[in-house]
Design a protein around this motif. Structure first.
Motif, PDB file in Angstrom:
ATOM      1  N   LEU A 235       0.828  -1.203   0.000  1.00 54.48           N
ATOM      2  CA  LEU A 235       0.000   0.000   0.000  1.00 54.48           C
ATOM      3  C   LEU A 235       0.863   1.254   0.000  1.00 54.48           C
ATOM      4  O   LEU A 235       0.519   2.256  -0.648  1.00 54.48           O
ATOM      5  CB  LEU A 235      -0.942   0.001   1.208  1.00 54.48           C
ATOM      6  CG  LEU A 235      -1.926   1.166   1.288  1.00 54.48           C
ATOM      7  CD1 LEU A 235      -2.853   1.173   0.071  1.00 54.48           C
ATOM      8  CD2 LEU A 235      -2.741   1.098   2.582  1.00 54.48           C
ATOM      9  N   ALA A 236       1.992   1.212   0.687  1.00 53.54           N
ATOM     10  CA  ALA A 236       2.900   2.362   0.723  1.00 53.54           C
ATOM     11  C   ALA A 236       3.446   2.683  -0.663  1.00 53.54           C
ATOM     12  O   ALA A 236       3.808   3.824  -0.957  1.00 53.54           O
ATOM     13  CB  ALA A 236       4.046   2.089   1.692  1.00 53.54           C
ATOM     14  N   GLU A 237       3.501   1.661  -1.549  1.00 49.24           N
ATOM     15  CA  GLU A 237       4.002   1.831  -2.912  1.00 49.24           C
ATOM     16  C   GLU A 237       2.859   1.925  -3.928  1.00 49.24           C
ATOM     17  O   GLU A 237       3.094   1.866  -5.133  1.00 49.24           O
ATOM     18  CB  GLU A 237       4.908   0.646  -3.279  1.00 49.24           C
ATOM     19  CG  GLU A 237       6.122   0.471  -2.378  1.00 49.24           C
ATOM     20  CD  GLU A 237       7.138   1.582  -2.601  1.00 49.24           C
ATOM     21  OE1 GLU A 237       7.329   1.978  -3.758  1.00 49.24           O
ATOM     22  OE2 GLU A 237       7.710   2.055  -1.604  1.00 49.24           O
ATOM     23  N   PHE A 238       1.638   2.070  -3.448  1.00 46.49           N
ATOM     24  CA  PHE A 238       0.457   1.996  -4.302  1.00 46.49           C
ATOM     25  C   PHE A 238       0.479   3.021  -5.441  1.00 46.49           C
ATOM     26  O   PHE A 238       0.013   2.760  -6.545  1.00 46.49           O
ATOM     27  CB  PHE A 238      -0.801   2.178  -3.451  1.00 46.49           C
ATOM     28  CG  PHE A 238      -2.079   1.761  -4.120  1.00 46.49           C
ATOM     29  CD1 PHE A 238      -2.249   0.486  -4.634  1.00 46.49           C
ATOM     30  CD2 PHE A 238      -3.140   2.664  -4.239  1.00 46.49           C
ATOM     31  CE1 PHE A 238      -3.429   0.102  -5.249  1.00 46.49           C
ATOM     32  CE2 PHE A 238      -4.326   2.287  -4.855  1.00 46.49           C
ATOM     33  CZ  PHE A 238      -4.471   1.001  -5.362  1.00 46.49           C
ATOM     34  N   ALA A 239       1.032   4.200  -5.175  1.00 46.00           N
ATOM     35  CA  ALA A 239       1.080   5.249  -6.197  1.00 46.00           C
ATOM     36  C   ALA A 239       1.914   4.830  -7.404  1.00 46.00           C
ATOM     37  O   ALA A 239       1.727   5.362  -8.515  1.00 46.00           O
ATOM     38  CB  ALA A 239       1.640   6.534  -5.594  1.00 46.00           C
ATOM     39  N   LYS A 240       2.825   3.852  -7.212  1.00 48.23           N
ATOM     40  CA  LYS A 240       3.681   3.397  -8.298  1.00 48.23           C
ATOM     41  C   LYS A 240       3.021   2.289  -9.123  1.00 48.23           C
ATOM     42  O   LYS A 240       3.571   1.874 -10.148  1.00 48.23           O
ATOM     43  CB  LYS A 240       5.012   2.905  -7.737  1.00 48.23           C
ATOM     44  CG  LYS A 240       5.818   3.991  -7.017  1.00 48.23           C
ATOM     45  CD  LYS A 240       7.123   3.423  -6.476  1.00 48.23           C
ATOM     46  CE  LYS A 240       7.911   4.478  -5.711  1.00 48.23           C
ATOM     47  NZ  LYS A 240       9.166   3.922  -5.145  1.00 48.23           N
TER      48      LYS A 240
END
Length: 406
Positions: free
Chosen positions: A110-115
């Motif tokens: 989720l912390a990398e969701f923007a990628k």
């Protein structure tokens, strides 16, 4: 409205954290099912680091087989090219318009969701459920869910559970370092990795002498539940036949039971895998066998019995090798395994010209008569199927026993 949870990922391999996340999401959001959906070609992973689809599929199936609301899905494996989550969710939304979809991930993801590829599209078709994992602890998961939900205009909800630090990469690292991963994976997955020499391990040769329990564990970690139960029934039937027909039942019953347990030990491989392994192990295949890969598992099973399970009894290995085709002048044990595979109590075949109940009765009276009955049924069945090729060895066996039995 049906509520379906989706657990995606490479599952390389599947581990206890995957199962715990799925179960927590299932309970907290009252889901009806959780689908475990391995990726074929994920955009963020090097394919060289990923074991085959077949291995990952089987490890997932063995991990979830005993949990009714956990279901295996090969949807992404059947798609070509790079598999993006947004495309998968769109397909599922279109196929199941009345279902509510939930995509379950770890807080680290989720912390990398923007990628991710088109994250706003993912949230258009499903709700994301995120569990604390990696650097994202239980304390921060709610805040991160709110932040990502607002940013990408969808619903992201937290899954409350203890923080888990297990990852597939950690497991692969431990295996390469020679460390146990039994506390990280379900036991069938741990055994499967050892039996197949995955992630840098050497294939294990197991010493199963006087250890039926170990053999059964290994078989249950390679055979699906239906095939495993068939194996147990064949072993029991073979033991009963040996008691009736062998001169030394105190030893031959145990040999027949062992051969029955191992007769389908290679049955779980795909046709392509069996051909590839036979080439690797210098096992000669006929043209008929290459065209009809269902015939190969006997020969490959005999090899595995010797090399994987340490079976030195040549007659047991031969009985495994010929249990699908038969051969002229079979030994008593070879006949028993061939017959037991056909008559085991789980079989419910409409056999002609000899009904199955007649074959079963004759099997405990006269092995040669029963053998010919089965061969006659088999040849009759295959000749009645358009385009069905009959193995040459089966024809030779049929002609041999047709000439012998009066």
């Amino acid at each position: 409205m049906k509520k379906i949870g989706i657990m995606g990922g490479t599952f390389n391999p599947i581990h206890n954290a995957h199962l715990m996340m799925a179960q927590a999401a299932y309970e907290q959001y009252h889901l009806d099912e959780i689908w475990f959906m391995p990726s074929k070609n994920p955009p963020h992973k090097r394919k060289i680091d990923i074991v085959s689809e077949e291995h990952r599929t089987r490890m997932i199936q063995f991990a979830i087989d005993t949990i009714p609301h956990f279901i295996f899905s090969d949807l992404e494996l059947r798609r070509e090219g790079i598999t993006y989550t947004c495309d998968t969710m769109k397909m599922l939304h279109k196929k199941y318009p009345k279902a509510r979809l939930y995509f379950i991930i770890g807080g680290d993801s989720l912390a990398e969701f923007a990628k991710w590829h088109l994250p706003e599209k993912i949230l258009k078709y499903c709700t994301v459920l995120a569990a604390p994992r990696g650097a994202v602890t239980d304390k921060h998961i709610k805040e991160l869910c709110k932040e990502q939900g607002e940013r990408f205009h969808g619903t992201v909800l937290p899954v409350a559970m203890n923080h888990i630090s297990i990852s597939s990469e950690d497991i692969r690292t431990r295996i390469c370092a020679g460390l146990s991963v039994l506390s990280y994976c379900p036991e069938p997955v741990d055994l499967y990795i050892k039996l197949h020499g995955l992630y840098g391990l050497k294939e294990e040769r197991l010493k199963i002498k006087n250890s039926t329990q170990l053999l059964l564990k290994c078989l249950s970690a390679t055979l699906r539940p239906g095939r495993y139960l068939h194996t147990l029934r064949v072993a029991g039937t073979a033991a009963s036949l040996a008691f009736c027909h062998c001169r030394q039942p105190e030893t031959d019953v145990s040999r027949a039971e062992l051969a029955g347990m191992l007769h389908d030990c290679a049955k779980y491989y795909t046709g392509e895998e069996m051909i590839s392994l036979c080439d690797k192990y210098d096992i000669t295949l006929s043209d008929t066998e290459k065209r009809n890969t269902a015939l190969i598992h006997g020969k490959l099973g005999a090899y595995l019995a010797r090399k994987r399970y340490g079976i030195c009894d040549g007659e047991i290995c031969s009985a495994i090798s010929y249990h699908t085709t038969g051969k002229p002048a079979m030994t008593v044990l070879e006949k028993i395994i061939y017959i037991a595979d056909y008559i085991e109590p789980g079989r419910k075949m409409d056999c002609r010209p000899y009904p199955l109940n007649e074959v079963r009765k004759e099997s405990f009276q006269n092995l040669d008569n029963a053998l010919l009955m089965i061969l006659t049924n088999t040849v009759t069945y295959l000749k009645g199927r358009t385009g069905e090729e009959i193995d040459e060895l089966t024809i030779q066996t049929y002609n041999y026993y047709k000439g012998m039995v009066i």
